[in-house]
Design an enzyme around this catalytic site. Structure first.
Site, PDB file in Angstrom:
ATOM      1  N   GLU A   1       0.822  -1.204   0.000  1.00 31.94           N
ATOM      2  CA  GLU A   1       0.000   0.000   0.000  1.00 31.94           C
ATOM      3  C   GLU A   1       0.859   1.259   0.000  1.00 31.94           C
ATOM      4  O   GLU A   1       2.050   1.223   0.324  1.00 31.94           O
ATOM      5  CB  GLU A   1      -0.927   0.007   1.216  1.00 31.94           C
ATOM      6  CG  GLU A   1      -0.194  -0.059   2.549  1.00 31.94           C
ATOM      7  CD  GLU A   1      -1.104  -0.440   3.703  1.00 31.94           C
ATOM      8  OE1 GLU A   1      -2.208  -0.972   3.469  1.00 31.94           O
ATOM      9  OE2 GLU A   1      -0.698  -0.212   4.864  1.00 31.94           O
TER      10      GLU A   1
ATOM     11  N   ARG B   1      -2.988  -8.477  12.791  1.00 31.00           N
ATOM     12  CA  ARG B   1      -2.811  -7.566  13.920  1.00 31.00           C
ATOM     13  C   ARG B   1      -1.854  -8.186  14.932  1.00 31.00           C
ATOM     14  O   ARG B   1      -2.091  -9.278  15.446  1.00 31.00           O
ATOM     15  CB  ARG B   1      -4.170  -7.280  14.552  1.00 31.00           C
ATOM     16  CG  ARG B   1      -4.206  -6.120  15.527  1.00 31.00           C
ATOM     17  CD  ARG B   1      -5.593  -5.903  16.090  1.00 31.00           C
ATOM     18  NE  ARG B   1      -6.540  -5.516  15.059  1.00 31.00           N
ATOM     19  CZ  ARG B   1      -7.677  -6.154  14.828  1.00 31.00           C
ATOM     20  NH1 ARG B   1      -8.000  -7.222  15.520  1.00 31.00           N
ATOM     21  NH2 ARG B   1      -8.476  -5.743  13.871  1.00 31.00           N
TER      22      ARG B   1
END
Length: 336
Positions: A126, A204
């Site tokens: 990203e 996470r």
């Protein structure tokens, strides 16, 4: 005469986003961008997405009300001939992110890992473009020095992982490319435009001991995160060299080019000239114009004018006719 189910010469159309109410979000996407989405907090808006976890819808033209995925399934030629495109599916996902609080420390898998372990999904690299940042805003970008897997695991278990993380101060107009495998986190006080692979895979690692709205700790994905995380320290992120190129009514600069997407910033200002800025998409790729500041009007060759404002997202099908832009605005132009 234009058929109601088709667009003359692949004319552009506006998109309407879907919102996400993650616990770390704020209200700036409604307050500053007039999104009108009934979520508090409003952490993210997925502006251009065919991902099943959040589908953009068409907000102008003959396809109004359809999802972008429906339109692209019916008109795969709008995607172009780029090898990363698939019928009905964009290879990219474009978001706004409002981080009122710190995001979790996380990592994304590569395409290869996701293909093998996540049922053939795409990985996630990203790019972040910083729209605004508090004076003390920062992000996590990898580690201060190389770390081994066992040390990292223990630090996650005993809550000392923050001692190992590299923190980078950020400011408005900064650009960061986050390659899959890079441990990272957006810090509180950052307003971000994100361009990424079309994936929602996030592992996470650490969440500061927070609980969700039901009082439960959010799920961690330690084993998979350790599988994909780069444990070397790498280099400090550097801002790319940016060179403005000028055409009538427009200055543009390259922000990021990788194998997944290309992002340019366009500065439109036609207030004092008689020739409007022009943009079109070639046969190889669609283009997306994300207005990050200002406002203007897009004039397609053979369709009605499309006013756009800060926060709006305009989709240009591949092989589109020239679209002329008038106004004073900053746009991110995304293509593959």
């Amino acid at each position: 005469m234009t058929n109601k189910n088709s667009l003359s010469k692949n004319e552009p159309f506006l998109l309407c986003p879907v919102g996400k109410d993650y616990l770390w979000g704020g209200n700036r996407l409604n307050d500053d961008f007039s999104k009108g989405i009934d979520l508090r907090p409003l952490a993210e808006t997925w502006e251009c997405s065919t991902h099943p976890d959040g589908l953009s819808t068409v907000a102008s033209g003959p396809f109004t009300g359809q999802t972008l995925r429906q339109v692209l399934c019916g008109h795969p030629e709008y995607l172009g001939t780029h090898p990363r495109t698939r019928d009905g599916e964009l290879p990219v996902l474009i978001k706004f992110i409002d981080a009122k609080r710190d995001l979790s420390v996380q990592v994304h898998p590569s395409d290869e890992y996701a293909m093998e372990h996540e049922h053939g999904q795409s990985g996630k690299s990203e790019m972040w473009y910083v729209l605004d940042a508090a004076d003390d805003a920062e992000l996590v970008y990898g580690f201060n020095h190389p770390i081994d897997r066992e040390t990292l695991r223990k630090s996650l278990e005993n809550g000392t992982v923050e001692n190992y993380l590299r923190r980078v101060r950020i400011r408005k107009d900064d650009v960061f490319y986050i390659q899959a495998g890079t441990v990272h986190a957006i810090g509180a006080g950052a307003l971000i435009a994100e361009i990424q692979e079309s994936s929602n895979l996030t592992y996470r690692m650490y969440d500061y001991g927070r609980v969700d709205k039901n009082g439960k700790p959010r799920t961690l994905h330690i084993d998979r995160a350790l599988d994909v995380a780069r444990l070397d320290s790498g280099e400090n992120p550097r801002q790319p060299m940016r060179v403005l190129k000028y055409t009538p009514g427009c200055a543009s600069e390259l922000l990021c080019r990788c194998k997944y997407f290309m992002v340019e910033r366009m500065l439109i200002n036609t207030k004092r000239i008689r020739q409007m800025a022009a943009v079109s998409a070639g046969e190889n790729s669609f283009q997306v114009l994300l207005c990050v500041d200002g406002c203007g009007v897009a004039f397609p060759e053979s369709a009605e004018a499309i006013p756009f404002f800060r926060g709006d997202c305009l989709f240009l099908p591949a092989d589109s006719a020239v679209v002329r832009l008038h106004g004073c605005a900053q746009l991110l132009k995304v293509s593959c």
